[in-house]
Write an enzyme that holds these catalytic residues in place. Structure first.
Site, PDB file in Angstrom:
ATOM      1  N   TRP A 143      42.514  12.224  93.078  1.00 47.26           N
ATOM      2  CA  TRP A 143      43.426  11.590  93.886  1.00 47.26           C
ATOM      3  C   TRP A 143      44.875  12.229  94.047  1.00 47.26           C
ATOM      4  O   TRP A 143      45.866  11.816  94.751  1.00 47.26           O
ATOM      5  CB  TRP A 143      43.302  10.183  94.866  1.00 47.26           C
ATOM      6  CG  TRP A 143      43.591   9.559  96.369  1.00 47.26           C
ATOM      7  CD1 TRP A 143      44.199  10.522  97.061  1.00 47.26           C
ATOM      8  CD2 TRP A 143      43.468   8.280  96.701  1.00 47.26           C
ATOM      9  NE1 TRP A 143      44.205   9.789  97.840  1.00 47.26           N
ATOM     10  CE2 TRP A 143      43.659   8.396  97.462  1.00 47.26           C
ATOM     11  CE3 TRP A 143      43.362   7.246  95.868  1.00 47.26           C
ATOM     12  CZ2 TRP A 143      44.118   7.960  98.231  1.00 47.26           C
ATOM     13  CZ3 TRP A 143      43.233   5.654  96.861  1.00 47.26           C
ATOM     14  CH2 TRP A 143      43.988   6.006  97.742  1.00 47.26           C
ATOM     15  N   TYR A 200      45.609   2.851  91.435  1.00 48.19           N
ATOM     16  CA  TYR A 200      44.247   3.089  92.221  1.00 48.19           C
ATOM     17  C   TYR A 200      44.305   2.160  93.623  1.00 48.19           C
ATOM     18  O   TYR A 200      44.463   2.284  94.385  1.00 48.19           O
ATOM     19  CB  TYR A 200      43.131   2.914  90.928  1.00 48.19           C
ATOM     20  CG  TYR A 200      42.410   4.590  91.992  1.00 48.19           C
ATOM     21  CD1 TYR A 200      41.812   4.983  92.170  1.00 48.19           C
ATOM     22  CD2 TYR A 200      40.849   2.625  93.373  1.00 48.19           C
ATOM     23  CE1 TYR A 200      40.693   5.953  93.466  1.00 48.19           C
ATOM     24  CE2 TYR A 200      40.162   3.410  93.631  1.00 48.19           C
ATOM     25  CZ  TYR A 200      39.890   5.131  93.687  1.00 48.19           C
ATOM     26  OH  TYR A 200      39.286   5.654  94.720  1.00 48.19           O
ATOM     27  N   ARG A 255      44.205   2.154  86.752  1.00 50.23           N
ATOM     28  CA  ARG A 255      42.693   1.620  87.550  1.00 50.23           C
ATOM     29  C   ARG A 255      42.546  -0.108  87.056  1.00 50.23           C
ATOM     30  O   ARG A 255      42.194   0.538  85.905  1.00 50.23           O
ATOM     31  CB  ARG A 255      41.846   2.552  88.271  1.00 50.23           C
ATOM     32  CG  ARG A 255      40.306   2.076  89.096  1.00 50.23           C
ATOM     33  CD  ARG A 255      39.702   3.595  88.773  1.00 50.23           C
ATOM     34  NE  ARG A 255      39.095   2.666  90.177  1.00 50.23           N
ATOM     35  CZ  ARG A 255      37.687   3.572  90.107  1.00 50.23           C
ATOM     36  NH1 ARG A 255      37.638   5.131  89.441  1.00 50.23           N
ATOM     37  NH2 ARG A 255      37.161   3.145  92.135  1.00 50.23           N
ATOM     38  N   SER A 284      32.988   4.112  87.321  1.00 48.51           N
ATOM     39  CA  SER A 284      33.017   5.539  87.385  1.00 48.51           C
ATOM     40  C   SER A 284      32.622   6.584  86.406  1.00 48.51           C
ATOM     41  O   SER A 284      32.748   7.917  85.917  1.00 48.51           O
ATOM     42  CB  SER A 284      34.525   6.232  87.730  1.00 48.51           C
ATOM     43  OG  SER A 284      34.852   7.216  88.499  1.00 48.51           O
ATOM     44  N   HIS A 298      46.065  13.349  80.683  1.00 43.88           N
ATOM     45  CA  HIS A 298      45.295  12.973  79.504  1.00 43.88           C
ATOM     46  C   HIS A 298      45.380  12.183  78.837  1.00 43.88           C
ATOM     47  O   HIS A 298      45.403  11.590  78.418  1.00 43.88           O
ATOM     48  CB  HIS A 298      43.581  12.657  79.960  1.00 43.88           C
ATOM     49  CG  HIS A 298      43.115  13.188  81.283  1.00 43.88           C
ATOM     50  ND1 HIS A 298      43.526  11.856  82.025  1.00 43.88           N
ATOM     51  CD2 HIS A 298      41.659  13.527  81.657  1.00 43.88           C
ATOM     52  CE1 HIS A 298      42.282  12.133  83.323  1.00 43.88           C
ATOM     53  NE2 HIS A 298      41.914  13.844  82.648  1.00 43.88           N
ATOM     54  N   LYS A 303      39.287   9.600  85.367  1.00 41.68           N
ATOM     55  CA  LYS A 303      38.197   8.269  86.272  1.00 41.68           C
ATOM     56  C   LYS A 303      39.329   7.005  86.955  1.00 41.68           C
ATOM     57  O   LYS A 303      38.374   5.917  87.126  1.00 41.68           O
ATOM     58  CB  LYS A 303      37.143   7.302  85.495  1.00 41.68           C
ATOM     59  CG  LYS A 303      36.388   8.475  84.885  1.00 41.68           C
ATOM     60  CD  LYS A 303      35.871   9.991  86.030  1.00 41.68           C
ATOM     61  CE  LYS A 303      35.677  10.196  86.702  1.00 41.68           C
ATOM     62  NZ  LYS A 303      35.661  11.383  87.656  1.00 41.68           N
ATOM     63  N   THR A 304      40.663   7.052  86.520  1.00 43.20           N
ATOM     64  CA  THR A 304      41.469   5.732  87.097  1.00 43.20           C
ATOM     65  C   THR A 304      42.155   6.597  88.272  1.00 43.20           C
ATOM     66  O   THR A 304      42.756   5.827  88.758  1.00 43.20           O
ATOM     67  CB  THR A 304      42.642   5.637  86.425  1.00 43.20           C
ATOM     68  OG1 THR A 304      43.534   6.901  86.016  1.00 43.20           O
ATOM     69  CG2 THR A 304      41.712   4.901  84.655  1.00 43.20           C
ATOM     70  N   GLY A 305      41.982   7.707  88.726  1.00 43.96           N
ATOM     71  CA  GLY A 305      42.071   7.740  89.732  1.00 43.96           C
ATOM     72  C   GLY A 305      43.240   9.343  89.882  1.00 43.96           C
ATOM     73  O   GLY A 305      43.892  10.314  91.097  1.00 43.96           O
ATOM     74  N   THR A 306      43.526  10.277  89.030  1.00 47.77           N
ATOM     75  CA  THR A 306      43.564  11.551  88.756  1.00 47.77           C
ATOM     76  C   THR A 306      43.385  12.768  89.918  1.00 47.77           C
ATOM     77  O   THR A 306      44.114  13.097  90.367  1.00 47.77           O
ATOM     78  CB  THR A 306      42.804  12.243  87.511  1.00 47.77           C
ATOM     79  OG1 THR A 306      42.693  11.341  86.289  1.00 47.77           O
ATOM     80  CG2 THR A 306      43.639  13.334  87.405  1.00 47.77           C
TER      81      THR A 306
HETATM   82  P1  A3P Z   1      34.303   5.923  91.375  1.00 46.73           P
HETATM   83  O1  A3P Z   1      33.130   6.492  90.394  1.00 46.73           O
HETATM   84  O2  A3P Z   1      34.611   4.685  91.757  1.00 46.73           O
HETATM   85  O3  A3P Z   1      33.653   6.649  92.911  1.00 46.73           O
HETATM   86  P2  A3P Z   1      39.137  10.960  88.525  1.00 46.73           P
HETATM   87  O4  A3P Z   1      39.662  11.038  89.610  1.00 46.73           O
HETATM   88  O5  A3P Z   1      40.636  10.011  88.004  1.00 46.73           O
HETATM   89  O6  A3P Z   1      38.659  11.623  87.566  1.00 46.73           O
HETATM   90  O7  A3P Z   1      38.780   9.441  89.398  1.00 46.73           O
HETATM   91  C1  A3P Z   1      37.465   9.266  89.663  1.00 46.73           C
HETATM   92  C2  A3P Z   1      37.739   8.255  91.197  1.00 46.73           C
HETATM   93  O8  A3P Z   1      38.526   8.643  91.605  1.00 46.73           O
HETATM   94  C3  A3P Z   1      36.208   8.856  91.250  1.00 46.73           C
HETATM   95  O9  A3P Z   1      35.712   6.806  91.961  1.00 46.73           O
HETATM   96  C4  A3P Z   1      36.146   9.141  92.776  1.00 46.73           C
HETATM   97  O10 A3P Z   1      35.462   8.775  93.358  1.00 46.73           O
HETATM   98  C5  A3P Z   1      37.691   8.707  93.385  1.00 46.73           C
HETATM   99  N1  A3P Z   1      38.109   9.460  94.129  1.00 46.73           N
HETATM  100  C6  A3P Z   1      38.664  11.049  94.142  1.00 46.73           C
HETATM  101  N2  A3P Z   1      38.465  11.739  94.924  1.00 46.73           N
HETATM  102  C7  A3P Z   1      39.487  10.628  95.545  1.00 46.73           C
HETATM  103  C8  A3P Z   1      40.234  11.063  96.772  1.00 46.73           C
HETATM  104  N3  A3P Z   1      40.492  11.067  97.516  1.00 46.73           N
HETATM  105  N4  A3P Z   1      40.493   9.249  97.211  1.00 46.73           N
HETATM  106  C9  A3P Z   1      39.879   8.465  96.495  1.00 46.73           C
HETATM  107  N5  A3P Z   1      39.244   8.376  95.420  1.00 46.73           N
HETATM  108  C10 A3P Z   1      38.905   8.893  94.976  1.00 46.73           C
END
Ligand code: A3P
Length: 319
Positions: free
Chosen positions: A73, A216, A150, A158, A128, A68-71
């Site tokens: 993306w 992030y 993040r 998240s 991870h 949940k830190t931007g994986t």
């Molecule tokens: P939120 O729950 O705060 O919206 P991970 O990818 O590590 O599982 O993290 C998930 C977080 O990244 C979620 O944050 C999600 O909305 C956000 N996220 C997923 N895809 C994204 C993208 N393409 N660009 C930016 N943020 C993204």
């Protein structure tokens, strides 16, 4: 697992069954504690298998993150960057697969299909695992690592939403304050989060050529320079000609939360196996900085900030 111990999945299951557990998140499995971190048995078994059997290629780049830190993306951007010269806009793998299915996830895909390491895959591997638990072959081969971190408050919020999204039993959802106290004690998937960050932070300080440390928040605020930096680190910098015709912006648009979350595959598809398949849409939520304020009290925010500050003190790292 010490060298010389048996190395079959059955043995890993046996070891896992003896580990301390934490059942408080009430999702599809309990967490167990191994080599200093908490992990679902399913991913731990895959992680242990990878520790023993994964043979990293020197050209592999590992995309590392706590959940949940931007994986998602980071995976999408990296896939878009490294495939940009062999696919065009209409046949990017990102258009019909969730980013998690575009590259190997070490703790899951490798144990399911160990020959994937050989031919025909992208030189990107996601994990991870904390730095200290990476397969030795990754460090021996001198692989590059990208780490994304993040703000812990947003990462927690998240994670709490994600836990609701992947829950398979009918038990009531975990109250956020209960989950929060577990998180502050380090009891979260691949936690303690501070140790996760610290391991990669130290590695990036010691070896900046090999470890790119990203945030992030930087990626959200300063997307273009950050994406260019990532491309450079991946060994595929944008040429000035590409920059001129907007290749960077094109990749950013392709990988944006808005674009990805509106693709059919991410609206209706599933990631993983039948038992614990996760709806792809659970990976896409708001993608904002500071969303924690909508869920945590200022006091809770302060509590987590204090925990992190204390644990990270002396490292030179601050959120
Ligand atoms: P939120 O729950 O705060 O919206 P991970 O990818 O590590 O599982 O993290 C998930 C977080 O990244 C979620 O944050 C999600 O909305 C956000 N996220 C997923 N895809 C994204 C993208 N393409 N660009 C930016 N943020 C993204």
């Amino acid at each position: 697992v010490e060298n010389g111990s048996p190395k079959t999945p059955g043995t890993f299951k046996e070891i896992i069954s003896t580990l301390p557990t934490e059942n408080g998140w009430n999702v599809f499995q309990h967490l167990c504690f191994y080599q200093g971190f908490w992990c679902f048995p399913l991913h731990l078994e895959g992680g242990m298998f990878a520790q023993h059997h994964f043979k990293a290629q020197p050209t592999d780049v590992l995309l590392c993150s706590a959940p949940k830190t931007g994986t998602t993306w980071l995976k999408a951007l990296s896939v878009a960057i490294v495939t940009r010269n062999c696919v065009d806009e209409s046949n990017s793998p990102l258009l019909n697969k969730v980013p998690h299915d575009c590259i190997m996830f070490l703790e899951k895909d490798f144990i399911e299909n160990p020959t994937q390491t050989d031919q025909g895959r992208l030189p990107l591997v996601a994990t991870h695992l904390p730095y200290t638990a990476l397969p030795k072959s990754v460090l021996d081969a001198g692989c590059k690592l990208v780490y994304i971190c993040r703000d812990p408050k947003d990462a927690f919020v998240s994670l709490w939403h994600f836990a609701k999204g992947i829950k398979v039993n009918n038990n009531p959802n975990l109250p956020i304050d209960v989950a929060f106290q577990l998180y502050c004690k380090g009891r979260s998937n691949f936690g303690p989060y501070w140790d996760h960050v610290l391991g990669y932070w130290k590695a990036s300080q010691e070896n900046p050529e090999k470890v790119l440390f990203m945030r992030y928040e930087d990626l959200l605020r300063d997307t273009i320079p950050q994406v260019k930096k990532l491309a450079e680190f991946l060994g595929q910098p944008f040429s000035s000609k590409e920059e001129k015709y907007g290749a960077v912006e094109k990749i950013i648009r392709l990988c944006s939360l808005e674009n990805l979350s509106n693709l059919e595959v991410n609206k209706t598809g599933k990631y993983g196996n039948a038992d614990i398949g996760i709806n792809n849409n659970v990976y896409f939520r708001k993608g904002k900085i500071g969303d924690w304020k909508n869920y945590l009290t200022p006091e809770m925010g302060e509590q987590l900030d204090n925990v992190m500050e204390e644990r990270l003190s002396g490292s030179g790292f601050t959120f």
